[in-house]
Design an enzyme around this catalytic site. Structure first.
Site, mmCIF file in Angstrom:
data_model
loop_
_atom_site.group_PDB
_atom_site.id
_atom_site.type_symbol
_atom_site.label_atom_id
_atom_site.label_comp_id
_atom_site.label_asym_id
_atom_site.label_seq_id
_atom_site.Cartn_x
_atom_site.Cartn_y
_atom_site.Cartn_z
ATOM 1 N N TYR A 172 7.733 37.886 2.485
ATOM 2 C CA TYR A 172 8.436 36.654 2.847
ATOM 3 C C TYR A 172 9.932 36.891 2.728
ATOM 4 C CZ TYR A 172 9.993 31.750 2.580
ATOM 5 O OH TYR A 172 10.626 30.540 2.801
ATOM 6 N N ASP A 202 15.026 43.320 0.515
ATOM 7 C CA ASP A 202 15.131 41.913 0.172
ATOM 8 C C ASP A 202 14.802 41.789 -1.309
ATOM 9 O OD1 ASP A 202 15.061 39.232 -0.171
ATOM 10 O OD2 ASP A 202 13.612 38.802 1.426
ATOM 11 N N LYS A 237 18.085 33.533 -5.746
ATOM 12 C CA LYS A 237 17.434 33.088 -6.981
ATOM 13 C C LYS A 237 18.298 33.307 -8.246
ATOM 14 C CE LYS A 237 12.986 32.637 -4.860
ATOM 15 N NZ LYS A 237 12.600 33.339 -3.636
HETATM 16 C C1 PLP Z 1 12.720 33.043 -2.122
HETATM 17 C C2 PLP Z 1 12.866 34.178 -1.230
HETATM 18 C C3 PLP Z 1 13.637 34.121 -0.067
HETATM 19 C C4 PLP Z 1 14.255 32.842 0.411
HETATM 20 O O1 PLP Z 1 15.202 32.337 -0.461
HETATM 21 P P1 PLP Z 1 15.567 30.786 -0.392
HETATM 22 O O2 PLP Z 1 16.686 30.641 -1.372
HETATM 23 O O3 PLP Z 1 14.332 30.037 -0.754
HETATM 24 O O4 PLP Z 1 15.999 30.503 0.994
HETATM 25 C C5 PLP Z 1 13.822 35.277 0.673
HETATM 26 N N1 PLP Z 1 13.259 36.426 0.294
HETATM 27 C C6 PLP Z 1 12.509 36.520 -0.809
HETATM 28 C C7 PLP Z 1 11.940 37.845 -1.199
HETATM 29 C C8 PLP Z 1 12.268 35.404 -1.601
HETATM 30 O O5 PLP Z 1 11.491 35.510 -2.665
#
Ligand code: PLP
Length: 427
Positions: free
Chosen positions: A144, A239, A267
């Site tokens: 994701y 990511d 985060k």
């Molecule tokens: C949470 C998350 C996102 C998206 O971040 P948001 O602040 O919710 O837009 C993207 N990549 C990863 C791996 C995530 O865990």
């Protein structure tokens, strides 16, 4: 436990907010119960509007590594608050933040701040496309990367060949620019590179995936992935929105010693306020406006309140903290393993540092998306509800992970383990 006020609050919010929530997983749909509405948090605990107390095993999906209402973060925010909230103009604290990120994350030489993880990944692929003058993005099934159109591509066999969008509203033309490979399978990546020779701008991956439950990359896989990207002149994007600053000071790339071209962060980096960032080699990052041609902007990007909160966390990351997180997480992991064994439950645990998932599966390993979907979701729903009633707040989905914070007491740890045993016995 009594959840009457939460039940009423959800009735009302559903009339006002689509599905009653501002982010889908919060609606508890996949665990089939009424979502809990929260009132306040303190340390390892959160309290709902009915007055129920829970040990928080989500930490707001990662950021709250020092627990709720952390005094240091609160005081840094309130120090800045006295001077205003935002100017939409440069401040020195943005450079302080950038300096800290560059110091901590091995691959980052320059960094741009944004407001969420989604913004970071969307911007990172635009930059990769602009920099390489290629169009395709390769992502992995079950990874994701936020809700940007390019990332909402279904992770199934149809999608591997056709690139079908996962959500209405994503156009076919967008979807076809995203191609899918299987996590932990270098052959599937090599195949896509061969098929789309010279067209792949970047490969984006969660080096430690947290969004199909916790699934780690194998080290040899990441090393080979780096080589394939180099060979094909494609950028490698890690990511690390979840894994950054949580698995180690320098994130997963430090643990694996594999260096991406661009890293996305989120985060933890906001210390509980909305922040994201992406950074990498200076030569690539300088391709962004105003020095370069690739446009990306943000009215509230780098706003000083959010920078204060984020820095209050990043400045306290050290080995001692990660040792502590490891020791707490290991105790919970071992306790759960013993409970699984003693109750004869068909389940396994994947853990990387303070991120972990208990999978209800008959598989011996969960290494990719196809493994993850073997899980018994009804069983997870029952387990989740039982833990909630015991006062332990878990992620409301089998495909998310627990985020353990450094402020759990021995009593909290014991309670999480004993509640796990009771719950496994009852389902
Ligand atoms: C949470 C998350 C996102 C998206 O971040 P948001 O602040 O919710 O837009 C993207 N990549 C990863 C791996 C995530 O865990």
């Amino acid at each position: 436990m009594n959840y009457n006020k939460s039940i009423n609050a959800f009735k009302q919010s559903q009339e006002l907010i689509p599905g009653g929530v501002n982010s889908p997983v919060r609606a508890f749909k996949s665990v089939k119960c009424n979502p809990v509405f929260f009132d306040y948090g303190k340390g390892s605990k959160i309290y709902d509007i009915d007055g129920n107390e829970y040990i928080d095993c989500i930490s707001s999906w990662g950021p709250l590594i020092f627990g709720h209402s952390d005094k240091t973060t609160q005081s840094k925010i309130s120090d800045y608050l006295k001077r205003g909230t935002t100017y939409g103009a440069p401040t020195e604290i943005e450079s302080e933040m950038a300096k800290k990120i560059i110091e901590l994350v091995p691959s980052i030489e320059k960094v741009r701040m944004v407001n969420s993880g989604t913004e970071a990944t969307m911007s990172a692929i635009r930059l990769a496309r602009g920099y390489t003058s290629k169009n395709l993005i390769l992502k992995f099934a079950g990874n994701y990367h936020g809700h940007g159109d390019s990332f909402l591509i279904k992770a199934g066999s149809g999608a591997m060949t056709l690139g079908l969008p996962d959500s209405p509203g994503v156009t076919k033309n967008t979807a076809k620019d995203t191609i899918i490979a299987e996590f932990n399978s270098i052959e599937s990546v090599a195949k896509q590179f061969k098929k789309n020779l010279g067209k792949i701008a970047a490969v984006i991956i969660e080096p430690v995936a947290g969004n199909m439950g916790l699934v780690q990359s194998r080290k040899d896989f990441l090393i080979e992935l780096r080589k394939l990207c180099d060979k094909n002149k494609s950028l490698l994007i890690f990511d690390e929105v979840m894994s950054g600053f949580r698995l180690s000071q320098g994130g997963a790339q430090q643990l694996y010693d594999v260096i991406p071209d661009i890293t996305t962060l989120g985060k933890i980096i906001g210390g509980g306020l909305p922040v994201g960032a992406y950074g990498g080699k200076a030569e690539i990052m300088d391709y962004l406006a105003p020095t370069g041609p690739v446009y990306q902007a943000g009215t509230l990007s780098g706003n000083p309140l959010a920078m204060s909160a984020g820095l209050s966390v990043l400045n306290r990351l050290n080995e001692k903290l990660f040792d502590k997180l490891e020791s707490i997480s290991k105790k919970i992991h071992e306790g759960f393993m013993q409970n699984i064994h003693e109750t004869g439950t068909k389940a396994i645990i994947n853990r990387a540092g303070s991120m972990m998932t208990l999978f209800f599966t008959e598989n011996e390993k969960i290494e990719n998306y196809n493994d993850a979907i073997t899980c018994d979701l009804d069983m997870y729903a029952k387990y989740f509800k039982s833990m909630l009633d015991e006062g332990v707040y878990l992620p409301p989905s089998q495909f998310e992970c627990m985020f353990i914070s450094s402020v759990y007491s021995t009593k909290d740890i014991d309670k999480i383990i004993s509640s796990n045993k009771k719950s496994l016995q009852s389902i």
